[in-house]
Write a protein that holds these residues in place. Sequence first.
Motif, mmCIF file in Angstrom:
data_model
loop_
_atom_site.group_PDB
_atom_site.id
_atom_site.type_symbol
_atom_site.label_atom_id
_atom_site.label_comp_id
_atom_site.label_asym_id
_atom_site.label_seq_id
_atom_site.Cartn_x
_atom_site.Cartn_y
_atom_site.Cartn_z
ATOM 1 N N TYR A 57 0.837 -1.204 0.000
ATOM 2 C CA TYR A 57 0.000 0.000 0.000
ATOM 3 C C TYR A 57 0.873 1.255 0.000
ATOM 4 O O TYR A 57 1.878 1.342 0.701
ATOM 5 C CB TYR A 57 -0.920 0.007 1.230
ATOM 6 N N SER A 77 -8.549 -1.690 -4.907
ATOM 7 C CA SER A 77 -7.591 -1.974 -3.840
ATOM 8 C C SER A 77 -6.786 -0.759 -3.397
ATOM 9 O O SER A 77 -6.398 -0.672 -2.239
ATOM 10 C CB SER A 77 -6.651 -3.094 -4.275
ATOM 11 N N LEU A 124 -3.766 -2.361 2.030
ATOM 12 C CA LEU A 124 -3.947 -3.469 1.092
ATOM 13 C C LEU A 124 -2.927 -3.391 -0.041
ATOM 14 O O LEU A 124 -2.790 -2.356 -0.702
ATOM 15 C CB LEU A 124 -5.365 -3.443 0.510
ATOM 16 N N ALA A 174 -1.657 -3.787 -3.715
ATOM 17 C CA ALA A 174 -2.460 -3.526 -4.907
ATOM 18 C C ALA A 174 -1.582 -3.260 -6.117
ATOM 19 O O ALA A 174 -0.427 -2.875 -5.984
ATOM 20 C CB ALA A 174 -3.363 -2.310 -4.674
ATOM 21 N N ARG A 183 -15.277 -2.427 -0.971
ATOM 22 C CA ARG A 183 -14.234 -1.526 -0.468
ATOM 23 C C ARG A 183 -14.406 -1.276 1.028
ATOM 24 O O ARG A 183 -13.455 -1.393 1.808
ATOM 25 C CB ARG A 183 -14.287 -0.191 -1.231
ATOM 26 N N ARG A 192 -8.919 -8.088 4.656
ATOM 27 C CA ARG A 192 -8.028 -7.264 3.828
ATOM 28 C C ARG A 192 -6.681 -7.961 3.646
ATOM 29 O O ARG A 192 -6.176 -8.093 2.536
ATOM 30 C CB ARG A 192 -7.826 -5.895 4.477
ATOM 31 N N TYR A 247 -6.946 -11.134 1.537
ATOM 32 C CA TYR A 247 -7.121 -10.768 0.137
ATOM 33 C C TYR A 247 -5.792 -10.319 -0.470
ATOM 34 O O TYR A 247 -5.437 -10.718 -1.587
ATOM 35 C CB TYR A 247 -8.185 -9.673 0.024
ATOM 36 N N GLY A 248 -5.041 -9.506 0.249
ATOM 37 C CA GLY A 248 -3.743 -9.048 -0.245
ATOM 38 C C GLY A 248 -2.789 -10.198 -0.496
ATOM 39 O O GLY A 248 -2.129 -10.270 -1.546
ATOM 40 N N LYS A 300 -3.946 -12.177 -3.583
ATOM 41 C CA LYS A 300 -3.619 -11.503 -4.840
ATOM 42 C C LYS A 300 -2.143 -11.682 -5.191
ATOM 43 O O LYS A 300 -1.809 -11.913 -6.362
ATOM 44 C CB LYS A 300 -3.972 -10.015 -4.769
#
Length: 171
Positions: free
Chosen positions: A10, A41, A47, A49, A119, A129, A132-133, A136
């Motif tokens: 981030y 993101s 997070l 992104a 979001r 969060r 998910y990070g 990804k």
Amino acid sequence: MSLTSVIQAYNTEWPRMFATEAEGLRRIFGEALLRLHHVGSTAVPGLAAKPEIDILAVVTSSNALSAWTPSLADRGYGRGGDLSPGHHFFKRDVAGVRTHKLHLCVDGHPDEREKLRFRDHLRGHSADRDTYGAFKLALEADNKTGIAEYLQQKAPFIQAIMAQIGEQESR
């Protein structure tokens, strides 16, 4: 294969980058613009992104789409494929790297609510969060064919979070 850009930690500059771009977009859409949202993101502090600022513009009507397109092109936006009926997509690349994505929806389009719900959930639930990070980053590392594969593989995670949100809202 690489994605449209590399996922990174981030960056606290992303909200400022959104605000700067939003000012230029407000001038293009004028009175037709109802709301501009920083989504995706880069809109979730903490997070990881792709450093691509996702902007959701909500307008009264898309009748002026052809009139806005040249001004968007002047800002570096190219037309992408529509993501659904009434959800128009533009992308901005600088030196071959994606920097911005513009989602243009007419007021009342369900994608506005869905993008904001996802979001806001990630903003308020650090465990989701962080999961998910990490997910990804793993998808990026294993990616063989590019962005379509990445988007397809992360869709079930997003759908599961959206189902969780729906369950929470129905209680």
